[in-house]
Design a protein around this motif. Structure first.
Motif, short mmCIF file in Angstrom:
data_model
loop_
_atom_site.label_atom_id
_atom_site.label_comp_id
_atom_site.label_asym_id
_atom_site.label_seq_id
_atom_site.Cartn_x
_atom_site.Cartn_y
_atom_site.Cartn_z
N ARG A 183 0.84 -1.20 0.00
CA ARG A 183 0.00 0.00 0.00
C ARG A 183 0.87 1.26 0.00
NH1 ARG A 183 -5.71 0.46 3.02
NH2 ARG A 183 -6.34 2.48 2.19
N HIS A 184 0.54 2.19 -0.83
CA HIS A 184 1.34 3.42 -0.97
C HIS A 184 0.98 4.38 0.16
CE1 HIS A 184 3.71 6.57 -2.69
NE2 HIS A 184 2.65 7.37 -2.83
N PRO A 218 3.02 7.57 1.49
CA PRO A 218 4.22 8.40 1.32
C PRO A 218 4.74 8.94 2.66
CG PRO A 218 2.26 9.60 0.64
CD PRO A 218 1.83 8.19 0.88
#
Length: 450
Positions: free
Chosen positions: A228-229, A231
């Motif tokens: 899962r991205h 950031p």
């Protein structure tokens, strides 16, 4: 004047302390199911009988009712059909009402596994109950499709919120398996609030659902998929970092968890997100260790389905009675948890994990035959507080919890041919756990060995 013979079976032995007749009568009044005339099977008796059915899943109607009569010192000569008709008469309403009163009722303690700082440790998850394969039930509770022809029985999905320390049920909902866990979970939101931290697995890592949990005032600690991205917005000194999930700030913790056993080591990477954004509220290592408490809810489900239910298919053959039976199962589990927590609370510092559910269930069944407990419990000190069930629990405490592991394989495969090719189910093994927090920019920064 009504003979005591009619009201005698209205008890659950010593568990009646936690389910008194006044509470049952209030449920009948609130749901307008109290009879206008005194019957041979009063509604109060039937409520206790339905909960007793959950405690004796292997026995038929007449046998269970005979145990209630034996404990009351009366002779019960009632047919199974009369008992079934009485169950239909009271319906699901009184059992639902009683569960709403009892849920979350087991007192919490300050021992390990119950609180994380000032936050009550809670877990949410779902489980499956098998129901009789009848036309009325299939109209609502369908079978699940899948490999090997799908399930043999229609099933109901139960989603529960529990307190991890005492394993008491804070709230629970259920419905067909066609309704997913995340779809049922919003019904549990009113039971969440400030002072809680909710643990959940990857299935609950839906942004919209997590935001709704956060809006209740509760914190959450949920596992997400490693891919899962999320950031990096700000790195923190404990190896975690702040990120954004669908517009809301979250803290991300990634760790390599290694399980050491005599068969060798096995490592898996876990990624958690939480609303506890400040390491002062819990370091990355502490939170990763805390996540292990999520498995307490699996123990609760095992107690309901295996310890108490014996892995059996539920007995009721209509939708209304099946839902009545599910509420009776939840009530019976909560009553046992109240008795167990009451016993362990009698000794300061005693972990509720030391109380055996099997012993509590066995004694609860025996006490039904011996009759209801008196208002004044016998014995000095903690014996008066814990009662007869607690007396046996405290005299037969389990050893302190130790880390063990076992293969997650199906012991009874659907196909015997598949079973031959599958690795046999082995025994559990002692294990040691190593947690290494991974800093996504620096590498390994912290190592803890709980």
């Amino acid at each position: 004047m009504v003979s005591g013979k009619v009201w005698g079976p209205a008890h659950l032995g010593e568990l009646s302390v936690h389910l008194p007749a006044e509470l049952v009568d209030a449920a009948l009044e609130a749901t307008k199911t109290r009879e206008r005339r005194i019957r041979a099977l009063p509604s109060r008796v039937i409520v206790y009988f339905v909960v007793a059915l959950a405690l004796f899943p292997e026995l038929g109607y007449k046998s269970v009712f005979a145990k209630l009569c034996l404990g009351a010192g009366v002779l019960g000569t009632v047919s199974a059909s009369a008992l079934a008709q009485a169950r239909r008469r009271i319906g699901v309403g009184p059992l639902r009402w009683i569960f709403e009163i009892l849920r979350g009722g087991a007192p919490t303690v300050s021992g390990a596994g119950d609180w994380f700082g000032a936050l009550l440790i809670c877990a949410i998850d779902g489980t499956i109950l098998s129901l009789p394969d009848t036309a009325p039930i299939l109209a609502r509770y369908t079978k699940q499709a899948g490999y090997h022809g799908g399930t043999g029985y229609p099933q109901a999905r139960v989603v529960a919120l529990i307190a991890c320390g005492t394993r008491s049920i804070i709230d629970a909902v259920f419905g067909p398996t066609s309704i997913g866990e995340t779809t049922q979970t919003p019904a549990l939101l009113p039971s969440m609030g400030p002072g809680m931290i909710i643990l959940a697995d990857r299935n609950f890592a839906a942004a919209a659902l997590l935001h709704r949990i956060s809006e209740t005032g509760a914190h959450y600690l949920v596992r997400v998929k490693n891919a899962r991205h999320l950031p990096i917005h700000q790195s923190l000194k404990d190896g975690s970092y702040l990120s954004v999930l669908a517009g809301r700030k979250v803290r991300v913790i990634t760790a390599a968890i290694t399980l050491h056993t005599s068969d060798g080591d096995r490592t898996e990477t876990y990624r958690l997100i939480t609303t506890l954004s400040d390491p002062a509220q819990g370091t990355a290592g502490e939170l990763m260790g805390l996540y292990h408490e999520r498995w307490e809810i699996e123990t609760t489900f095992r107690e309901i389905k295996s310890t108490m239910g014996g892995g059996r298919v539920l007995r009721s053959r209509t939708v209304a009675l099946v839902e009545q039976e599910i509420y009776a199962l939840l009530i019976a589990e909560q009553l046992l948890r109240c008795a167990m927590t009451e016993a362990t609370n009698a000794i300061p510092g005693l972990d509720p994990d030391r109380a055996s559910c099997t012993i509590a269930l066995t004694l609860a069944r025996d006490m039904i035959v011996l009759g209801p407990a008196t208002s004044t419990r016998p014995g000095p000190g903690w014996q008066a507080l814990a009662g007869r069930i607690g007396d046996h629990l405290l005299a037969n405490l389990l050893p302190p919890r130790r880390l063990r592991t076992g293969p997650r394989t199906v012991k009874r495969a659907i196909s015997k041919y598949q079973a031959r090719a599958t690795k046999p189910h082995g025994p559990t093994q002692p294990a040691r756990l190593t947690i290494e927090i991974i800093n996504t920019t620096v590498g390994l920064t912290e190592s803890t060995r709980p």
